[in-house]
Design a protein around this motif. Structure first.
Motif, PDB file in Angstrom:
ATOM      1  N   GLY A  39     -12.926 -41.377   6.378  1.00 28.37           N
ATOM      2  CA  GLY A  39     -12.984 -42.724   6.455  1.00 28.37           C
ATOM      3  C   GLY A  39     -14.179 -43.460   5.611  1.00 28.37           C
ATOM      4  N   MET A  40     -15.173 -42.721   5.200  1.00 24.91           N
ATOM      5  CA  MET A  40     -16.224 -43.055   4.525  1.00 24.91           C
ATOM      6  C   MET A  40     -15.344 -43.999   3.041  1.00 24.91           C
ATOM      7  SD  MET A  40     -19.346 -40.461   4.839  1.00 24.91           S
ATOM      8  CE  MET A  40     -20.182 -41.449   3.426  1.00 24.91           C
ATOM      9  N   THR A  41     -16.033 -44.954   2.513  1.00 29.48           N
ATOM     10  CA  THR A  41     -15.748 -45.515   1.500  1.00 29.48           C
ATOM     11  C   THR A  41     -16.065 -44.801   0.135  1.00 29.48           C
ATOM     12  OG1 THR A  41     -17.684 -46.846   1.306  1.00 29.48           O
ATOM     13  CG2 THR A  41     -15.555 -47.740   2.690  1.00 29.48           C
ATOM     14  N   PHE A  42     -15.253 -45.080  -0.986  1.00 32.77           N
ATOM     15  CA  PHE A  42     -15.568 -44.418  -2.121  1.00 32.77           C
ATOM     16  C   PHE A  42     -16.932 -44.852  -2.612  1.00 32.77           C
ATOM     17  CE2 PHE A  42     -16.067 -45.187  -6.740  1.00 32.77           C
ATOM     18  CZ  PHE A  42     -15.433 -44.167  -7.319  1.00 32.77           C
ATOM     19  N   GLU A  63     -23.610 -33.101 -10.255  1.00 30.20           N
ATOM     20  CA  GLU A  63     -23.331 -33.954 -11.288  1.00 30.20           C
ATOM     21  C   GLU A  63     -21.858 -34.636 -11.013  1.00 30.20           C
ATOM     22  OE1 GLU A  63     -22.228 -33.664 -16.041  1.00 30.20           O
ATOM     23  OE2 GLU A  63     -22.722 -31.570 -15.005  1.00 30.20           O
ATOM     24  N   ILE A  64     -21.825 -36.047 -11.349  1.00 28.40           N
ATOM     25  CA  ILE A  64     -20.523 -36.592 -11.196  1.00 28.40           C
ATOM     26  C   ILE A  64     -19.695 -36.262 -12.398  1.00 28.40           C
ATOM     27  CG2 ILE A  64     -19.194 -38.863 -10.783  1.00 28.40           C
ATOM     28  CD1 ILE A  64     -21.638 -39.942  -8.995  1.00 28.40           C
ATOM     29  N   ILE A  65     -18.778 -35.677 -12.253  1.00 26.66           N
ATOM     30  CA  ILE A  65     -17.982 -35.281 -13.646  1.00 26.66           C
ATOM     31  C   ILE A  65     -17.020 -36.316 -13.876  1.00 26.66           C
ATOM     32  CG2 ILE A  65     -16.394 -33.494 -14.610  1.00 26.66           C
ATOM     33  CD1 ILE A  65     -19.171 -32.554 -13.899  1.00 26.66           C
ATOM     34  N   ASN A  66     -16.107 -36.823 -12.835  1.00 29.80           N
ATOM     35  CA  ASN A  66     -15.226 -38.011 -13.383  1.00 29.80           C
ATOM     36  C   ASN A  66     -15.020 -38.906 -12.004  1.00 29.80           C
ATOM     37  OD1 ASN A  66     -13.005 -39.427 -14.615  1.00 29.80           O
ATOM     38  ND2 ASN A  66     -11.525 -37.837 -14.167  1.00 29.80           N
ATOM     39  N   GLU A  67     -14.542 -40.025 -12.286  1.00 28.25           N
ATOM     40  CA  GLU A  67     -14.314 -40.840 -11.158  1.00 28.25           C
ATOM     41  C   GLU A  67     -13.400 -42.043 -11.667  1.00 28.25           C
ATOM     42  OE1 GLU A  67     -17.408 -44.243 -10.606  1.00 28.25           O
ATOM     43  OE2 GLU A  67     -18.724 -42.528 -11.675  1.00 28.25           O
ATOM     44  N   LYS A  68     -12.497 -42.316 -10.633  1.00 28.85           N
ATOM     45  CA  LYS A  68     -11.681 -43.496 -10.734  1.00 28.85           C
ATOM     46  C   LYS A  68     -11.911 -44.485  -9.299  1.00 28.85           C
ATOM     47  CE  LYS A  68      -6.854 -45.049 -11.976  1.00 28.85           C
ATOM     48  NZ  LYS A  68      -5.480 -44.375 -12.213  1.00 28.85           N
ATOM     49  N   LYS A  69     -12.439 -45.399  -9.405  1.00 30.32           N
ATOM     50  CA  LYS A  69     -12.670 -46.149  -8.579  1.00 30.32           C
ATOM     51  C   LYS A  69     -11.607 -46.537  -7.207  1.00 30.32           C
ATOM     52  CE  LYS A  69     -14.337 -50.979  -6.735  1.00 30.32           C
ATOM     53  NZ  LYS A  69     -15.304 -50.285  -6.052  1.00 30.32           N
ATOM     54  N   ASP A  70     -11.997 -46.070  -5.844  1.00 28.31           N
ATOM     55  CA  ASP A  70     -11.114 -46.161  -4.732  1.00 28.31           C
ATOM     56  C   ASP A  70     -10.119 -45.057  -4.753  1.00 28.31           C
ATOM     57  OD1 ASP A  70     -12.572 -48.342  -3.511  1.00 28.31           O
ATOM     58  OD2 ASP A  70     -11.547 -49.759  -4.589  1.00 28.31           O
ATOM     59  N   GLU A  71     -10.086 -44.064  -5.763  1.00 28.39           N
ATOM     60  CA  GLU A  71      -8.980 -43.161  -5.747  1.00 28.39           C
ATOM     61  C   GLU A  71      -9.382 -41.641  -5.867  1.00 28.39           C
ATOM     62  OE1 GLU A  71      -5.915 -43.413  -8.857  1.00 28.39           O
ATOM     63  OE2 GLU A  71      -5.517 -45.664  -8.213  1.00 28.39           O
ATOM     64  N   LYS A  72     -10.677 -41.541  -6.640  1.00 28.45           N
ATOM     65  CA  LYS A  72     -10.915 -39.947  -6.879  1.00 28.45           C
ATOM     66  C   LYS A  72     -12.346 -39.740  -7.133  1.00 28.45           C
ATOM     67  CE  LYS A  72      -9.007 -39.281 -11.433  1.00 28.45           C
ATOM     68  NZ  LYS A  72      -8.103 -38.383 -12.154  1.00 28.45           N
ATOM     69  N   ARG A  85     -10.943 -37.380  -2.420  1.00 28.82           N
ATOM     70  CA  ARG A  85      -9.656 -38.126  -2.776  1.00 28.82           C
ATOM     71  C   ARG A  85      -9.651 -39.331  -1.800  1.00 28.82           C
ATOM     72  NH1 ARG A  85      -7.439 -32.798  -2.242  1.00 28.82           N
ATOM     73  NH2 ARG A  85      -7.004 -31.860  -3.815  1.00 28.82           N
ATOM     74  N   PHE A  86      -9.120 -40.622  -2.183  1.00 27.25           N
ATOM     75  CA  PHE A  86      -9.576 -41.796  -1.544  1.00 27.25           C
ATOM     76  C   PHE A  86      -8.022 -42.633  -1.282  1.00 27.25           C
ATOM     77  CE2 PHE A  86     -13.488 -40.665  -3.166  1.00 27.25           C
ATOM     78  CZ  PHE A  86     -14.463 -40.847  -2.536  1.00 27.25           C
ATOM     79  N   TYR A  87      -7.871 -43.302  -0.173  1.00 28.40           N
ATOM     80  CA  TYR A  87      -6.855 -43.871  -0.183  1.00 28.40           C
ATOM     81  C   TYR A  87      -6.827 -45.439   0.408  1.00 28.40           C
ATOM     82  CZ  TYR A  87      -2.397 -45.482   2.063  1.00 28.40           C
ATOM     83  OH  TYR A  87      -1.016 -46.232   2.177  1.00 28.40           O
ATOM     84  N   LYS A  88      -6.041 -46.460  -0.265  1.00 30.94           N
ATOM     85  CA  LYS A  88      -6.053 -47.626   0.262  1.00 30.94           C
ATOM     86  C   LYS A  88      -4.552 -48.130   0.241  1.00 30.94           C
ATOM     87  CE  LYS A  88      -6.889 -49.858  -4.528  1.00 30.94           C
ATOM     88  NZ  LYS A  88      -7.755 -50.832  -5.280  1.00 30.94           N
ATOM     89  N   THR A  89      -4.621 -49.148   1.109  1.00 29.87           N
ATOM     90  CA  THR A  89      -2.970 -49.713   1.269  1.00 29.87           C
ATOM     91  C   THR A  89      -2.636 -50.129  -0.092  1.00 29.87           C
ATOM     92  OG1 THR A  89      -3.897 -50.638   3.352  1.00 29.87           O
ATOM     93  CG2 THR A  89      -1.776 -51.463   2.625  1.00 29.87           C
ATOM     94  N   ARG A 116      -8.660 -50.814   4.632  1.00 28.43           N
ATOM     95  CA  ARG A 116      -8.139 -49.923   3.631  1.00 28.43           C
ATOM     96  C   ARG A 116      -7.864 -50.694   2.082  1.00 28.43           C
ATOM     97  NH1 ARG A 116      -4.763 -48.773   8.001  1.00 28.43           N
ATOM     98  NH2 ARG A 116      -2.864 -49.400   6.761  1.00 28.43           N
ATOM     99  N   GLU A 117      -8.520 -52.075   2.355  1.00 28.93           N
ATOM    100  CA  GLU A 117      -8.477 -52.661   0.950  1.00 28.93           C
ATOM    101  C   GLU A 117      -9.583 -52.012   0.068  1.00 28.93           C
ATOM    102  OE1 GLU A 117      -9.153 -56.706   1.587  1.00 28.93           O
ATOM    103  OE2 GLU A 117      -7.259 -57.037   2.499  1.00 28.93           O
ATOM    104  N   ALA A 118     -10.345 -51.273   0.467  1.00 32.49           N
ATOM    105  CA  ALA A 118     -11.478 -50.244  -0.266  1.00 32.49           C
ATOM    106  C   ALA A 118     -10.882 -48.790  -0.007  1.00 32.49           C
ATOM    107  CB  ALA A 118     -12.681 -50.528   0.103  1.00 32.49           C
ATOM    108  N   GLY A 119     -11.012 -48.042  -0.846  1.00 29.20           N
ATOM    109  CA  GLY A 119     -10.629 -46.560  -0.855  1.00 29.20           C
ATOM    110  C   GLY A 119     -11.473 -45.927   0.298  1.00 29.20           C
ATOM    111  N   ILE A 120     -10.938 -45.122   1.006  1.00 34.77           N
ATOM    112  CA  ILE A 120     -11.406 -44.509   2.265  1.00 34.77           C
ATOM    113  C   ILE A 120     -11.187 -42.833   1.861  1.00 34.77           C
ATOM    114  CG2 ILE A 120     -11.706 -46.307   3.882  1.00 34.77           C
ATOM    115  CD1 ILE A 120      -9.090 -45.149   5.157  1.00 34.77           C
ATOM    116  N   LEU A 121     -12.073 -42.051   2.235  1.00 38.05           N
ATOM    117  CA  LEU A 121     -11.924 -40.609   2.050  1.00 38.05           C
ATOM    118  C   LEU A 121     -10.818 -39.962   2.807  1.00 38.05           C
ATOM    119  CD1 LEU A 121     -13.012 -38.124   0.546  1.00 38.05           C
ATOM    120  CD2 LEU A 121     -14.441 -38.079   2.573  1.00 38.05           C
ATOM    121  N   PHE A 122      -9.750 -39.513   2.530  1.00 35.46           N
ATOM    122  CA  PHE A 122      -8.978 -38.781   3.200  1.00 35.46           C
ATOM    123  C   PHE A 122      -8.860 -37.364   3.039  1.00 35.46           C
ATOM    124  CE2 PHE A 122      -6.134 -39.505  -0.160  1.00 35.46           C
ATOM    125  CZ  PHE A 122      -5.377 -38.583  -0.385  1.00 35.46           C
TER     126      PHE A 122
END
Length: 226
Positions: A39-42, A63-72, A85-89, A116-122
């Motif tokens: 449930g923690m946010t991205f 090290e942060i290798i790759n990111e996609k906001k609110d997704e991974k 991995r993150f999930y939003k509605t 869930r308008e922001a990506g949450i950790l699932f």
């Protein structure tokens, strides 16, 4: 649907594998992974890793290798890769749901609520070099007990072991699942990936995607038969 949603479809459509529900669960629940709770946010997790990576007193290599906001968020930590991995509605559902029901609360690390308008950790996936599966399984059994379910492929080597550490007496359920994947290498089972999932957010995803297809069907019928 976007390709980024393929993993969400996978966990929703494999109930026999990932959600073999049982009773009398006696071991502690899986409430997240390492410092991250379900449930923690991205943004909160990203900031946590940035702080750890830039801390001159830290003995870890992060090290942060790759990111996609609110997704991974792909993290390399001490030579091991961790995919958060993150999930939003889905946008379509936010458009059609009544205004009062658009925002539904989810657990966060401090007991507050996140929308869930922001990506949450699932889910978190750990990826590493090949290790004999029995060694990995022994470590997981020391921490979580015996797996709830195991499956083998036709080759009798590949497959998965699933730990269900969920307290379903709580509403929403507390805890999650751990899945150890096995693959054949020189006719022996090895593991290079373990996935962890939130039970509560899995249920949320399943409900959202059921509603999503319902909306899609309604829109199709409306457009097909004016």
């Amino acid at each position: 649907m976007k390709k980024s949603h393929n993993f969400l479809f996978l966990i929703v459509l494999l109930p026999g594998l990932l959600w073999a529900q049982g009773t009398d669960q006696t071991v502690a629940s899986i409430d997240g992974f390492a410092e991250a709770s379900w449930g923690m946010t991205f943004e909160s997790i990203r900031e946590k890793f940035l702080s750890m990576a830039t801390n001159p007193e830290s003995k870890e290599q992060i090290e942060i290798i790759n990111e996609k906001k609110d997704e991974k968020l792909l993290i390399k930590r001490n030579g091991i890769f961790y995919l958060y991995r993150f999930y939003k509605t889905p946008e379509l559902l936010r458009e059609v749901r009544p205004k009062d029901n658009r925002r539904e609360s989810d657990p966060s690390i401090d007991g507050q609520t996140e929308y869930r308008e922001a990506g949450i950790l699932f889910s978190v996936g750990a990826i590493f070099n090949l290790v004999p599966s029995e060694k990995i399984k022994a470590k997981l059994e020391t921490k979580y007990g015996k797996p709830r379910k195991e499956s083998l492929g036709d080759d009798k080597v590949s497959g998965a072991a699933i730990w269900e550490l969920v307290d379903r007496r709580s509403s929403p359920p507390i805890g999650g699942f751990a899945v150890q994947w096995r693959e054949g290498y020189k006719k022996n089972p090895y593991t290079r990936r373990i996935d962890y999932f939130s039970a509560n957010i899995r249920d949320i995803i399943a409900k959202d995607y059921k509603d999503f297809f319902s909306v899609q069907e309604t829109k199709t019928l409306r457009d097909l038969i004016p």
